[in-house]
Design a protein around this motif. Structure first.
Motif, PDB file in Angstrom:
ATOM      1  N   GLU A  64       0.813  -1.216   0.000  1.00 39.90           N
ATOM      2  CA  GLU A  64       0.000   0.000   0.000  1.00 39.90           C
ATOM      3  C   GLU A  64       0.847   1.267   0.000  1.00 39.90           C
ATOM      4  O   GLU A  64       0.320   2.366  -0.011  1.00 39.90           O
ATOM      5  N   MET A  65       2.160   1.063  -0.001  1.00 40.66           N
ATOM      6  CA  MET A  65       3.082   2.200   0.050  1.00 40.66           C
ATOM      7  C   MET A  65       4.160   2.056  -1.015  1.00 40.66           C
ATOM      8  O   MET A  65       4.477   0.959  -1.435  1.00 40.66           O
ATOM      9  N   GLU A  66       4.695   3.188  -1.388  1.00 43.32           N
ATOM     10  CA  GLU A  66       5.911   3.208  -2.198  1.00 43.32           C
ATOM     11  C   GLU A  66       7.023   3.568  -1.223  1.00 43.32           C
ATOM     12  O   GLU A  66       7.056   4.688  -0.701  1.00 43.32           O
ATOM     13  N   ILE A  67       7.876   2.606  -0.932  1.00 43.56           N
ATOM     14  CA  ILE A  67       8.914   2.810   0.082  1.00 43.56           C
ATOM     15  C   ILE A  67      10.235   3.120  -0.612  1.00 43.56           C
ATOM     16  O   ILE A  67      10.650   2.415  -1.525  1.00 43.56           O
ATOM     17  N   TYR A  68      10.862   4.179  -0.162  1.00 45.30           N
ATOM     18  CA  TYR A  68      12.114   4.639  -0.762  1.00 45.30           C
ATOM     19  C   TYR A  68      13.278   4.109   0.081  1.00 45.30           C
ATOM     20  O   TYR A  68      13.709   4.755   1.037  1.00 45.30           O
ATOM     21  N   LYS A  69      13.752   2.930  -0.301  1.00 45.29           N
ATOM     22  CA  LYS A  69      14.812   2.272   0.468  1.00 45.29           C
ATOM     23  C   LYS A  69      16.111   3.074   0.468  1.00 45.29           C
ATOM     24  O   LYS A  69      16.942   2.907   1.352  1.00 45.29           O
ATOM     25  N   ASP A  70      16.263   3.964  -0.511  1.00 45.13           N
ATOM     26  CA  ASP A  70      17.481   4.765  -0.593  1.00 45.13           C
ATOM     27  C   ASP A  70      17.374   6.070   0.206  1.00 45.13           C
ATOM     28  O   ASP A  70      18.326   6.848   0.252  1.00 45.13           O
ATOM     29  N   ILE A  71      16.209   6.318   0.835  1.00 48.13           N
ATOM     30  CA  ILE A  71      16.031   7.514   1.655  1.00 48.13           C
ATOM     31  C   ILE A  71      15.782   7.062   3.089  1.00 48.13           C
ATOM     32  O   ILE A  71      14.684   6.618   3.437  1.00 48.13           O
ATOM     33  N   SER A  72      16.819   7.135   3.897  1.00 50.75           N
ATOM     34  CA  SER A  72      16.697   6.710   5.289  1.00 50.75           C
ATOM     35  C   SER A  72      17.523   7.618   6.178  1.00 50.75           C
ATOM     36  O   SER A  72      18.409   8.344   5.703  1.00 50.75           O
ATOM     37  N   LYS A  73      17.215   7.582   7.452  1.00 52.07           N
ATOM     38  CA  LYS A  73      17.967   8.358   8.428  1.00 52.07           C
ATOM     39  C   LYS A  73      17.944   7.592   9.741  1.00 52.07           C
ATOM     40  O   LYS A  73      16.941   6.987  10.107  1.00 52.07           O
ATOM     41  N   THR A  74      19.072   7.641  10.438  1.00 46.37           N
ATOM     42  CA  THR A  74      19.196   6.967  11.730  1.00 46.37           C
ATOM     43  C   THR A  74      19.292   8.002  12.833  1.00 46.37           C
ATOM     44  O   THR A  74      20.092   8.930  12.744  1.00 46.37           O
ATOM     45  N   LEU A  75      18.468   7.832  13.848  1.00 41.95           N
ATOM     46  CA  LEU A  75      18.506   8.698  15.020  1.00 41.95           C
ATOM     47  C   LEU A  75      19.130   7.931  16.181  1.00 41.95           C
ATOM     48  O   LEU A  75      18.840   6.740  16.368  1.00 41.95           O
ATOM     49  N   ASN A  76      19.959   8.602  16.936  1.00 42.60           N
ATOM     50  CA  ASN A  76      20.584   8.025  18.132  1.00 42.60           C
ATOM     51  C   ASN A  76      20.265   8.923  19.313  1.00 42.60           C
ATOM     52  O   ASN A  76      20.542  10.124  19.264  1.00 42.60           O
ATOM     53  N   TYR A  77      19.674   8.350  20.349  1.00 42.06           N
ATOM     54  CA  TYR A  77      19.339   9.128  21.536  1.00 42.06           C
ATOM     55  C   TYR A  77      19.260   8.202  22.741  1.00 42.06           C
ATOM     56  O   TYR A  77      19.490   6.996  22.620  1.00 42.06           O
ATOM     57  N   GLU A  78      18.949   8.775  23.906  1.00 42.33           N
ATOM     58  CA  GLU A  78      18.846   7.970  25.121  1.00 42.33           C
ATOM     59  C   GLU A  78      17.408   7.920  25.608  1.00 42.33           C
ATOM     60  O   GLU A  78      16.679   8.906  25.509  1.00 42.33           O
ATOM     61  N   VAL A  79      17.026   6.747  26.122  1.00 41.05           N
ATOM     62  CA  VAL A  79      15.729   6.558  26.759  1.00 41.05           C
ATOM     63  C   VAL A  79      16.003   5.983  28.138  1.00 41.05           C
ATOM     64  O   VAL A  79      16.611   4.912  28.254  1.00 41.05           O
ATOM     65  N   ASN A  80      15.597   6.714  29.156  1.00 36.44           N
ATOM     66  CA  ASN A  80      15.854   6.295  30.537  1.00 36.44           C
ATOM     67  C   ASN A  80      17.335   5.979  30.768  1.00 36.44           C
ATOM     68  O   ASN A  80      17.671   4.987  31.414  1.00 36.44           O
ATOM     69  N   GLY A  81      18.209   6.791  30.199  1.00 37.30           N
ATOM     70  CA  GLY A  81      19.636   6.635  30.397  1.00 37.30           C
ATOM     71  C   GLY A  81      20.289   5.536  29.587  1.00 37.30           C
ATOM     72  O   GLY A  81      21.478   5.269  29.730  1.00 37.30           O
ATOM     73  N   LYS A  82      19.528   4.904  28.692  1.00 31.64           N
ATOM     74  CA  LYS A  82      20.076   3.822  27.861  1.00 31.64           C
ATOM     75  C   LYS A  82      20.071   4.250  26.394  1.00 31.64           C
ATOM     76  O   LYS A  82      19.117   4.873  25.923  1.00 31.64           O
TER      77      LYS A  82
END
Length: 141
Positions: A64-82
């Motif tokens: 049901e979607m056109e997914i752009y495998k070449d358009i991605s981004k990675t987020l890095n953060y902390e949740v409850n100190g982890k």
């Protein structure tokens, strides 16, 4: 300590030449708003997780979607100190009127243009991701 991994899709639709993002409100914790995403299961790839979680949380399948495998981004953060790492891919809903079906993990959904999506997203890294994906999505509508 290795980070917890998660993956998801930032889904947009084209309504009268306006990019609108799908944002889901969690039914737990601070009831924050986020694109569909979830934790990577043991032995599962980020890509498979993104597809599975989108199906589970929004009722949307890969077809049901056109997914752009070449358009991605990675987020890095902390949740409850982890540490947590989340990879997102950009996806366009083929039929802008297709119904979204929420799981019990979410209590509400909204299709929003960039500025409003950024306002409810809250976190600066998600706001930047939405801005970046919006620029790419505008070229795809």
């Amino acid at each position: 300590m290795s980070p917890t991994r998660a993956a998801g899709l930032v889904i947009f639709r084209n309504v009268n030449q306006v990019v609108q993002f799908l944002m889901l409100q969690t039914s737990y914790g601070e009831n924050h708003w986020t694109p569909p995403k979830g934790h990577v299961d043991p032995g599962e790839s980020d890509w498979v997780t993104a597809l599975r979680e989108t199906q589970e949380e929004a009722g949307l399948s890969e077809h049901e979607m056109e997914i752009y495998k070449d358009i991605s981004k990675t987020l890095n953060y902390e949740v409850n100190g982890k540490p947590k790492t989340v990879v997102y891919w950009l996806a366009k809903l083929k039929n802008p009127d297709h119904k979204v079906y929420l799981s019990e993990e979410h209590q509400d959904l909204k299709w929003l243009p960039l500025q409003q999506a950024q306002e409810i997203a809250g976190y600066s890294d998600m706001k930047m991701l939405l801005q970046e994906f919006h620029e790419k999505a505008q070229k795809l509508i």
